[in-house]
Design a protein around this motif. Structure first.
Motif, PDB file in Angstrom:
ATOM      1  N   GLY A  81     -38.568  40.211  -9.259  1.00 44.43           N
ATOM      2  CA  GLY A  81     -38.520  38.859  -8.729  1.00 44.43           C
ATOM      3  C   GLY A  81     -39.273  37.895  -9.624  1.00 44.43           C
ATOM      4  N   PRO A  82     -39.635  36.710  -9.104  1.00 43.05           N
ATOM      5  CA  PRO A  82     -40.308  35.696  -9.933  1.00 43.05           C
ATOM      6  C   PRO A  82     -41.588  36.182 -10.590  1.00 43.05           C
ATOM      7  CG  PRO A  82     -39.570  34.738  -7.859  1.00 43.05           C
ATOM      8  CD  PRO A  82     -39.344  36.219  -7.749  1.00 43.05           C
ATOM      9  N   GLU A  83     -42.344  37.084  -9.920  1.00 43.01           N
ATOM     10  CA  GLU A  83     -43.601  37.545 -10.521  1.00 43.01           C
ATOM     11  C   GLU A  83     -43.368  38.377 -11.781  1.00 43.01           C
ATOM     12  OE1 GLU A  83     -45.613  41.205  -8.813  1.00 43.01           O
ATOM     13  OE2 GLU A  83     -44.544  40.480  -7.057  1.00 43.01           O
ATOM     14  N   GLY A  84     -42.114  38.811 -12.000  1.00 41.26           N
ATOM     15  CA  GLY A  84     -41.813  39.573 -13.212  1.00 41.26           C
ATOM     16  C   GLY A  84     -42.010  38.770 -14.480  1.00 41.26           C
ATOM     17  N   PHE A  85     -41.973  37.440 -14.350  1.00 41.03           N
ATOM     18  CA  PHE A  85     -42.151  36.591 -15.529  1.00 41.03           C
ATOM     19  C   PHE A  85     -43.597  36.585 -16.021  1.00 41.03           C
ATOM     20  CE2 PHE A  85     -38.218  34.667 -13.884  1.00 41.03           C
ATOM     21  CZ  PHE A  85     -37.443  34.704 -15.032  1.00 41.03           C
ATOM     22  N   LEU A  86     -44.530  37.080 -15.205  1.00 37.63           N
ATOM     23  CA  LEU A  86     -45.931  37.056 -15.612  1.00 37.63           C
ATOM     24  C   LEU A  86     -46.147  37.874 -16.886  1.00 37.63           C
ATOM     25  CD1 LEU A  86     -48.829  36.205 -15.053  1.00 37.63           C
ATOM     26  CD2 LEU A  86     -49.071  38.227 -13.583  1.00 37.63           C
ATOM     27  N   ALA A  87     -45.507  39.046 -16.973  1.00 36.79           N
ATOM     28  CA  ALA A  87     -45.651  39.872 -18.176  1.00 36.79           C
ATOM     29  C   ALA A  87     -45.108  39.151 -19.400  1.00 36.79           C
ATOM     30  CB  ALA A  87     -44.932  41.211 -17.983  1.00 36.79           C
ATOM     31  N   VAL A  88     -44.006  38.408 -19.225  1.00 39.45           N
ATOM     32  CA  VAL A  88     -43.418  37.654 -20.329  1.00 39.45           C
ATOM     33  C   VAL A  88     -44.367  36.555 -20.786  1.00 39.45           C
ATOM     34  CG1 VAL A  88     -41.483  36.196 -21.025  1.00 39.45           C
ATOM     35  CG2 VAL A  88     -41.087  38.164 -19.537  1.00 39.45           C
ATOM     36  N   LEU A  89     -44.934  35.824 -19.826  1.00 43.24           N
ATOM     37  CA  LEU A  89     -45.807  34.702 -20.166  1.00 43.24           C
ATOM     38  C   LEU A  89     -47.098  35.183 -20.823  1.00 43.24           C
ATOM     39  CD1 LEU A  89     -45.295  32.628 -16.907  1.00 43.24           C
ATOM     40  CD2 LEU A  89     -44.387  32.089 -19.169  1.00 43.24           C
ATOM     41  N   VAL A  90     -47.748  36.177 -20.224  1.00 44.94           N
ATOM     42  CA  VAL A  90     -49.006  36.687 -20.793  1.00 44.94           C
ATOM     43  C   VAL A  90     -48.741  37.364 -22.130  1.00 44.94           C
ATOM     44  CG1 VAL A  90     -50.940  38.268 -20.437  1.00 44.94           C
ATOM     45  CG2 VAL A  90     -50.068  36.934 -18.519  1.00 44.94           C
ATOM     46  N   GLY A  91     -47.651  38.137 -22.210  1.00 42.20           N
ATOM     47  CA  GLY A  91     -47.316  38.805 -23.462  1.00 42.20           C
ATOM     48  C   GLY A  91     -47.051  37.824 -24.589  1.00 42.20           C
ATOM     49  N   ASN A  92     -46.345  36.744 -24.278  1.00 41.97           N
ATOM     50  CA  ASN A  92     -46.077  35.733 -25.306  1.00 41.97           C
ATOM     51  C   ASN A  92     -47.346  35.022 -25.750  1.00 41.97           C
ATOM     52  OD1 ASN A  92     -43.317  35.883 -25.951  1.00 41.97           O
ATOM     53  ND2 ASN A  92     -42.757  34.843 -24.059  1.00 41.97           N
ATOM     54  N   LEU A  93     -48.284  34.822 -24.823  1.00 39.12           N
ATOM     55  CA  LEU A  93     -49.562  34.226 -25.212  1.00 39.12           C
ATOM     56  C   LEU A  93     -50.328  35.158 -26.158  1.00 39.12           C
ATOM     57  CD1 LEU A  93     -50.860  32.630 -21.883  1.00 39.12           C
ATOM     58  CD2 LEU A  93     -50.155  31.439 -23.963  1.00 39.12           C
ATOM     59  N   ILE A  94     -50.293  36.463 -25.889  1.00 38.68           N
ATOM     60  CA  ILE A  94     -50.988  37.429 -26.754  1.00 38.68           C
ATOM     61  C   ILE A  94     -50.379  37.444 -28.149  1.00 38.68           C
ATOM     62  CG2 ILE A  94     -51.444  39.897 -27.102  1.00 38.68           C
ATOM     63  CD1 ILE A  94     -51.551  40.070 -23.982  1.00 38.68           C
ATOM     64  N   THR A  95     -49.044  37.448 -28.215  1.00 39.15           N
ATOM     65  CA  THR A  95     -48.409  37.415 -29.543  1.00 39.15           C
ATOM     66  C   THR A  95     -48.717  36.107 -30.262  1.00 39.15           C
ATOM     67  OG1 THR A  95     -46.330  36.619 -28.561  1.00 39.15           O
ATOM     68  CG2 THR A  95     -46.550  38.988 -28.891  1.00 39.15           C
ATOM     69  N   SER A  96     -48.788  35.003 -29.508  1.00 38.41           N
ATOM     70  CA  SER A  96     -49.063  33.705 -30.138  1.00 38.41           C
ATOM     71  C   SER A  96     -50.493  33.605 -30.639  1.00 38.41           C
ATOM     72  CB  SER A  96     -48.798  32.575 -29.139  1.00 38.41           C
ATOM     73  OG  SER A  96     -47.461  32.569 -28.721  1.00 38.41           O
ATOM     74  N   LEU A  97     -51.437  34.179 -29.871  1.00 38.60           N
ATOM     75  CA  LEU A  97     -52.850  34.052 -30.220  1.00 38.60           C
ATOM     76  C   LEU A  97     -53.287  35.067 -31.272  1.00 38.60           C
ATOM     77  CD1 LEU A  97     -54.371  33.523 -26.662  1.00 38.60           C
ATOM     78  CD2 LEU A  97     -54.274  31.822 -28.490  1.00 38.60           C
ATOM     79  N   PHE A  98     -52.685  36.246 -31.279  1.00 36.86           N
ATOM     80  CA  PHE A  98     -53.172  37.325 -32.135  1.00 36.86           C
ATOM     81  C   PHE A  98     -52.128  37.820 -33.140  1.00 36.86           C
ATOM     82  CE2 PHE A  98     -55.489  37.759 -28.040  1.00 36.86           C
ATOM     83  CZ  PHE A  98     -56.750  37.425 -28.498  1.00 36.86           C
ATOM     84  N   MET A  99     -50.958  38.254 -32.646  1.00 32.38           N
ATOM     85  CA  MET A  99     -50.007  38.928 -33.517  1.00 32.38           C
ATOM     86  C   MET A  99     -49.404  38.011 -34.578  1.00 32.38           C
ATOM     87  SD  MET A  99     -46.629  41.144 -32.486  1.00 32.38           S
ATOM     88  CE  MET A  99     -47.550  42.166 -31.340  1.00 32.38           C
ATOM     89  N   LEU A 100     -48.912  36.853 -34.179  1.00 31.11           N
ATOM     90  CA  LEU A 100     -48.255  35.973 -35.143  1.00 31.11           C
ATOM     91  C   LEU A 100     -49.235  35.361 -36.146  1.00 31.11           C
ATOM     92  CD1 LEU A 100     -45.602  34.294 -32.816  1.00 31.11           C
ATOM     93  CD2 LEU A 100     -45.328  36.245 -34.362  1.00 31.11           C
ATOM     94  N   PRO A 101     -50.423  34.874 -35.691  1.00 33.76           N
ATOM     95  CA  PRO A 101     -51.384  34.408 -36.700  1.00 33.76           C
ATOM     96  C   PRO A 101     -51.802  35.510 -37.676  1.00 33.76           C
ATOM     97  CG  PRO A 101     -52.002  33.616 -34.526  1.00 33.76           C
ATOM     98  CD  PRO A 101     -50.882  34.594 -34.321  1.00 33.76           C
ATOM     99  N   LEU A 102     -52.006  36.736 -37.166  1.00 36.30           N
ATOM    100  CA  LEU A 102     -52.381  37.840 -38.054  1.00 36.30           C
ATOM    101  C   LEU A 102     -51.270  38.126 -39.058  1.00 36.30           C
ATOM    102  CD1 LEU A 102     -54.413  40.045 -38.782  1.00 36.30           C
ATOM    103  CD2 LEU A 102     -53.353  41.504 -37.034  1.00 36.30           C
ATOM    104  N   THR A 103     -50.027  38.035 -38.604  1.00 30.12           N
ATOM    105  CA  THR A 103     -48.890  38.240 -39.507  1.00 30.12           C
ATOM    106  C   THR A 103     -48.869  37.199 -40.615  1.00 30.12           C
ATOM    107  OG1 THR A 103     -47.560  39.253 -37.757  1.00 30.12           O
ATOM    108  CG2 THR A 103     -46.364  38.335 -39.643  1.00 30.12           C
TER     109      THR A 103
END
Length: 314
Positions: free
Chosen positions: A121-143
């Motif tokens: 349901g709608p709460e399933g988007f939480l993993a998408v939102l938090v995961g995208n923040l992690i990639t934006s803050l750590f993974m992509l800058p490190l890349t």
């Protein structure tokens, strides 16, 4: 359950096929994918991540255990793949970094979101939102930093002055839209700043282009490419489709994440590689063939791994 899986796969396959057909009938050329990559990496994807961050309630971002679980799964996979690329396959730093991104960056927004929404349901988007923040803050800058450090186009003096190159790479990462736009959205969310609806609508217009354009560009890239399976691709598939969900499960145990959030994290880890990883490979002119092949096979394999996980949890 079959409809859940098809809702995630069929749109992906349809848009990829459109990109492939556009090259097949001569409307576009294989090399035009570079233009799409610029649009995605510089504009559409940064604004999509910004929109996701600014629309997320800060209360939903306060689940520290859940965030740590996703961080372990995403960044742990990145570090493992980087080490394998550098020390097992003996790639240079730039190529190993692209391999790490391909293995660790799941297509949360465009493959994972429909499945998570259908199952949780709608709460399933939480993993998408938090995961995208992690990639934006750590993974992509490190890349961005590591590809900058691994750039062999500089002078001999620049290559030997590691600290200077590192500072330049950090500066490039900080000013890159895919870094500062999502961070700005997160800051606005935590400050409880609500942007006017016309502004959000304007941002959403370009943000919506990220998913479809990435998939279309992937189809364009695949045309004319000889389908290959090699040791790199097999290792990538093993890391992305099996090691990453296993790390998510480990994170759930370590950080006390139980129930639906734990299931969300594990299913997110099994999501295929994001097409944006191939866009990074194109822009850096590194690891392009193996990146596109990994994404293609990972998407096909992802249907089965996601279906198996859903069957296990429900």
């Amino acid at each position: 359950m079959l409809n859940t899986i098809l809702n995630g796969l069929l749109p992906v396959a349809f848009v990829i096929m459109l990109g492939w057909l556009s090259a097949r009938i001569g409307l576009l050329k294989h090399g035009d994918a570079d233009v799409f990559a610029t649009l995605i990496i510089r504009f559409a994807l940064p604004f999509a991540l910004f929109e996701g961050a600014v629309r997320t309630s800060p209360d939903k971002l306060h689940n520290v255990g859940f965030a740590l679980c996703l961080t372990l799964g995403l960044m742990g996979t990145y570090v493992i793949a980087l080490g394998i690329g550098r020390f097992v396959f003996r790639h240079d730093l730039r190529t190993a970094t692209m391999q790490a991104l391909v293995c660790a960056f799941p297509d949360m927004a465009y493959f994972g979101a429909p499945i998570l929404a259908a199952v949780f349901g709608p709460e399933g988007f939480l993993a998408v939102l938090v995961g995208n923040l992690i990639t934006s803050l750590f993974m992509l800058p490190l890349t961005i930093v590591l590809t900058g450090l691994g750039n062999n186009n500089g002078t001999a003096t620049e290559r030997t002055d590691v600290l200077r190159v590192f500072r330049q790479s950090i500066a490039r990462a900080v000013i890159h839209p895919i870094v500062w736009l999502p961070v700005s959205g997160m800051v606005l969310s935590f400050c409880h700043v609500t942007l006017p609806e016309p502004v959000l609508t304007s941002v959403g217009l370009i943000a919506k282009a990220a998913g479809g354009t990435s998939l279309f560009a992937l189809g364009l890239m695949l045309y004319g490419e000889r389908f290959v399976i090699n040791a790199n691709i097999l290792v990538n598939l093993g890391i992305k489709n099996f090691v990453q969900p296993a790390l998510m499960a480990l994170g759930a145990v370590l950080f006390g994440v139980v129930g639906a959030p734990a299931h969300q994290a594990i299913i997110t880890g099994a999501v295929p590689t994001a097409t944006a990883a191939a866009m990074f490979a194109i822009k850096s002119n590194t690891y392009t063939r193996d990146a596109t092949a990994t994404i293609l096979v990972s998407t096909i394999l992802g249907v089965f791994t996601e279906g198996l996980l859903i069957a296990c949890f429900f």
